[in-house]
Design an enzyme around this catalytic site. Structure first.
Site, mmCIF file in Angstrom:
data_model
loop_
_atom_site.group_PDB
_atom_site.id
_atom_site.type_symbol
_atom_site.label_atom_id
_atom_site.label_comp_id
_atom_site.label_asym_id
_atom_site.label_seq_id
_atom_site.Cartn_x
_atom_site.Cartn_y
_atom_site.Cartn_z
ATOM 1 N N GLU A 42 -4.986 22.403 42.863
ATOM 2 C CA GLU A 42 -5.153 23.166 41.414
ATOM 3 C C GLU A 42 -3.911 23.322 40.836
ATOM 4 O O GLU A 42 -4.059 23.481 39.445
ATOM 5 C CB GLU A 42 -5.931 24.176 41.778
ATOM 6 N N HIS A 101 -3.127 22.777 47.956
ATOM 7 C CA HIS A 101 -3.376 23.437 46.712
ATOM 8 C C HIS A 101 -3.349 22.257 45.587
ATOM 9 O O HIS A 101 -2.364 22.182 44.649
ATOM 10 C CB HIS A 101 -2.340 24.415 46.352
ATOM 11 N N CYS A 145 -7.732 26.421 50.557
ATOM 12 C CA CYS A 145 -6.806 27.175 51.413
ATOM 13 C C CYS A 145 -7.753 28.432 52.066
ATOM 14 O O CYS A 145 -8.427 27.797 52.974
ATOM 15 C CB CYS A 145 -5.789 27.971 50.403
#
Length: 233
Positions: free
Chosen positions: A182, A180, A88
Site C-alpha cells: 500500500e 506493505h 501485516c
C-alpha cells in the site's frame, strides 16, 4: 451501487501514512471506517461487501480486548462469506482467527527491507495475484510471522527469510499480505524517517531504505483487484 467496505484501523493512529481508506474510496467503494485499536467496531456486519484489516503494533496473540473482538468479527465474517484482506498484522490476525492462534509466532529476528517475493504456482490463477509474473516487489517489515504449513492455507508468495508472505484461506475470498504493497514511493521516504528509531533497532539502514524507495506498482494491483471484487459484490 458502490460496494460497501468495512475498514478496520488497528494502528495507534487511525489513518496510516498510506491513507488506504481514502484510496479505496477513490476506487469507487463506500468505506465505513472504524478504529478497532480504540475499541470501535460496527454493531453488525450486515450490508458489507468486504472487510479490510490494517497493520498494528500489537501481536495477534496478545491478550488485548480489541484483538479478541476482531477475532470474533473475522470468524463471523468468514461464516457469512464476506471477502477480507489483511495487511501485516491484518494478515496475522486473519491467520490466527481462521487457522488457529498457534499459527502466528514471534520471530527471533526482524525481516525488513525491499524484497522480490517469488510467487508460487497457485498465484497464477488467484483472483488477487494473477496479474503478477514470477515475483512481486514490495517493502516488508515484521517481527511476527504466519506459519506456512496449514491445510486451509494456500501460500501465494514467499521470501528468502519467510515462507509465507502472501496467502489465501481455503477457496474463500480471504487473503493475507505480510508486506506493505500500500505504501507509495513518496510515502515510504516519510514513513522511514518517522520510524527511524524503531527500524534501526530492527536492523535497517534508513538512508539505504530511502534510496531504495519504490512505488511497488505491480504489488498494488492486488489492492485494486480486491477493490474490484468488493465493488462487484
Amino acid at each position: 451501487m458502490a460496494g460497501r467496505l468495512l475498514y478496520l484501523g488497528n494502528g495507534r493512529k487511525f489513518q496510516s501514512i498510506a491513507k488506504l481508506d481514502d484510496r479505496f474510496e477513490a476506487w469507487g467503494l463506500k468505506v465505513d471506517r472504524y478504529w478497532a485499536y480504540d475499541g470501535q467496531f460496527p454493531a453488525s456486519l450486515e450490508g458489507y461487501d468486504g472487510i479490510f484489516l490494517s497493520g498494528s503494533p500489537h501481536g495477534a496473540y496478545e491478550d488485548v480486548p480489541f484483538i479478541h473482538r476482531e477475532h470474533a468479527l473475522i470468524e463471523e465474517a468468514a461464516a457469512k462469506e464476506i471477502p477480507m484482506l489483511g495487511i501485516c498484522f491484518g494478515s496475522q490476525i486473519l491467520a490466527s482467527a481462521l487457522c488457529g492462534k498457534d499459527q502466528v509466532f514471534r520471530r527471533t529476528s526482524c525481516e525488513i527491507g525491499y524484497k522480490d517475493l517469488p510467487l508460487t504456482e497457485a498465484a497464477a490463477t488467484d483472483k488477487l495475484s494473477r496479474d503478477l509474473v514470477d515475483n512481486v516487489h514490495m517493502f516488508v517489515w515484521h517481527n511476527d510471522e504466519v506459519k506456512a504449513e496449514h491445510p486451509d492455507m494456500t501460500v501465494l508468495a514467499t521470501s528468502d527469510d519467510c515462507p509465507n508472505q502472501i496467502w489465501r484461506y481455503r477457496q474463500a475470498d480471504i487473503w493475507g499480505i505480510q508486506g506493505h504493497p500500500e505504501v507509495t514511493k513518496s510515502q515510504a521516504v516519510i514513513w522511514f524517517e518517522e520510524n527511524r528509531e524503531r527500524m534501526e533497532k530492527d536492523g535497517a539502514d534508513i538512508d539505504d531504505l530511502k534510496a531504495q524507495a519504490h512505488e511497488a506498482a505491480e504489488a498494488k494491483t492486488m489492492l485494486t483487484r480486491f477493490a474490484e471484487l468488493v465493488q462487484n459484490g
